[in-house]
Design a protein around this motif. Sequence first.
Motif, PDB file in Angstrom:
ATOM      1  N   ILE A   1       4.057 -10.414  14.543  1.00 34.69           N
ATOM      2  CA  ILE A   1       3.456 -11.693  14.155  1.00 34.69           C
ATOM      3  C   ILE A   1       1.984 -11.443  13.843  1.00 34.69           C
ATOM      4  O   ILE A   1       1.253 -10.899  14.680  1.00 34.69           O
ATOM      5  CB  ILE A   1       3.564 -12.735  15.286  1.00 34.69           C
ATOM      6  CG1 ILE A   1       5.001 -12.857  15.792  1.00 34.69           C
ATOM      7  CG2 ILE A   1       3.028 -14.087  14.818  1.00 34.69           C
ATOM      8  CD1 ILE A   1       5.984 -13.382  14.776  1.00 34.69           C
ATOM      9  N   VAL A   2       1.547 -11.842  12.639  1.00 35.09           N
ATOM     10  CA  VAL A   2       0.157 -11.607  12.231  1.00 35.09           C
ATOM     11  C   VAL A   2      -0.465 -12.934  11.792  1.00 35.09           C
ATOM     12  O   VAL A   2      -0.360 -13.319  10.623  1.00 35.09           O
ATOM     13  CB  VAL A   2       0.079 -10.572  11.087  1.00 35.09           C
ATOM     14  CG1 VAL A   2      -1.384 -10.235  10.787  1.00 35.09           C
ATOM     15  CG2 VAL A   2       0.851  -9.308  11.441  1.00 35.09           C
ATOM     16  N   PRO A   3      -1.104 -13.647  12.709  1.00 34.75           N
ATOM     17  CA  PRO A   3      -1.797 -14.880  12.315  1.00 34.75           C
ATOM     18  C   PRO A   3      -3.225 -14.583  11.868  1.00 34.75           C
ATOM     19  O   PRO A   3      -3.804 -13.544  12.212  1.00 34.75           O
ATOM     20  CB  PRO A   3      -1.797 -15.691  13.614  1.00 34.75           C
ATOM     21  CG  PRO A   3      -1.841 -14.650  14.696  1.00 34.75           C
ATOM     22  CD  PRO A   3      -1.107 -13.440  14.159  1.00 34.75           C
ATOM     23  N   GLY A   4      -3.781 -15.516  11.104  1.00 35.80           N
ATOM     24  CA  GLY A   4      -5.207 -15.454  10.798  1.00 35.80           C
ATOM     25  C   GLY A   4      -6.009 -15.919  12.000  1.00 35.80           C
ATOM     26  O   GLY A   4      -5.577 -15.800  13.144  1.00 35.80           O
ATOM     27  N   LYS A   5      -7.185 -16.477  11.741  1.00 31.55           N
ATOM     28  CA  LYS A   5      -8.019 -16.971  12.839  1.00 31.55           C
ATOM     29  C   LYS A   5      -7.285 -18.092  13.571  1.00 31.55           C
ATOM     30  O   LYS A   5      -6.707 -18.984  12.944  1.00 31.55           O
ATOM     31  CB  LYS A   5      -9.351 -17.490  12.290  1.00 31.55           C
ATOM     32  CG  LYS A   5     -10.293 -17.978  13.381  1.00 31.55           C
ATOM     33  CD  LYS A   5     -11.571 -18.542  12.792  1.00 31.55           C
ATOM     34  CE  LYS A   5     -12.476 -19.102  13.876  1.00 31.55           C
ATOM     35  NZ  LYS A   5     -13.681 -19.743  13.317  1.00 31.55           N
ATOM     36  N   VAL A   6      -7.310 -18.032  14.900  1.00 31.58           N
ATOM     37  CA  VAL A   6      -6.587 -18.993  15.730  1.00 31.58           C
ATOM     38  C   VAL A   6      -7.588 -19.801  16.548  1.00 31.58           C
ATOM     39  O   VAL A   6      -8.537 -19.252  17.116  1.00 31.58           O
ATOM     40  CB  VAL A   6      -5.598 -18.265  16.666  1.00 31.58           C
ATOM     41  CG1 VAL A   6      -4.823 -19.273  17.514  1.00 31.58           C
ATOM     42  CG2 VAL A   6      -4.641 -17.390  15.862  1.00 31.58           C
TER      43      VAL A   6
END
Length: 260
Positions: free
Chosen positions: A178-183
């Motif tokens: 899982i690769v999210p951007g800024k959280v």
Amino acid sequence: MDVRGKVVLVTGASSGIGAETAREFARAGATLALVARNELKLRTLAAEVGKAHVFPADLGDPAAVTAMADHVKATVGVPDVIVNNAGAGLWLFADETTPEQFREQAAVPYLAAGYVTTAFLGDMVRRGSGRIVVVNSPASRIAWPGAFGYTAARWGLRGLVAALRADLRGTGVGVTEIVPGKVSSDYFANNPGSEQRIPRIASIIPTVSPEQVARALVNATRRDRRRTALPVMMRLMLGAAWASPSVTSWLSTVTGARRS
């Protein structure tokens, strides 16, 4: 994978993405094994979600991970899903980083993910089923200035995912990244000064919430997906990094942090 009735172990479960992931799996009917250093926060979350067991541990310590894994197996059995989410680390230039700080930045998330995964993987392979989930960062594909140890650890996680996929082919145990951007979690509050070192080019990517990441993670687990990135602009950015790595590297560097 149908996660109803399955045992899901979540690291870094005391806050942020980990806590929301635990809530999402609980709503889906899973039994939870919650792991982090803060026992009080884990117990508060366990009381909230129900069908959850608490296993406080320092995941940067291999002996502590082994003891935790033995406790989990004796209490709820071998997990069906392991979510390697624990992550920490102040963003520093390489020449600002001490050897001890580099060790800490490598210990969590990179070594922690390796310790936790290997503590259970033999049993999962013998059983012939399961899924390893790794929460990673865009820094695993795009390096930027001012986050030396953080970036190195995330590239290490990317290698861990690739090595697991090669080793686990045909075993029945899958791997999801899982690769999210800024959280919008408390990560930057806990690592002051780091947020200011995000490259300016990243402003084109909308911030996502821990809840959004958790929903994407559980959905990817259910569908046995290899990789999920979010939001859409993050997927486009990673595609650009794959197609034109030199251009993407240049953009992240020229819009990145400068020494004061």
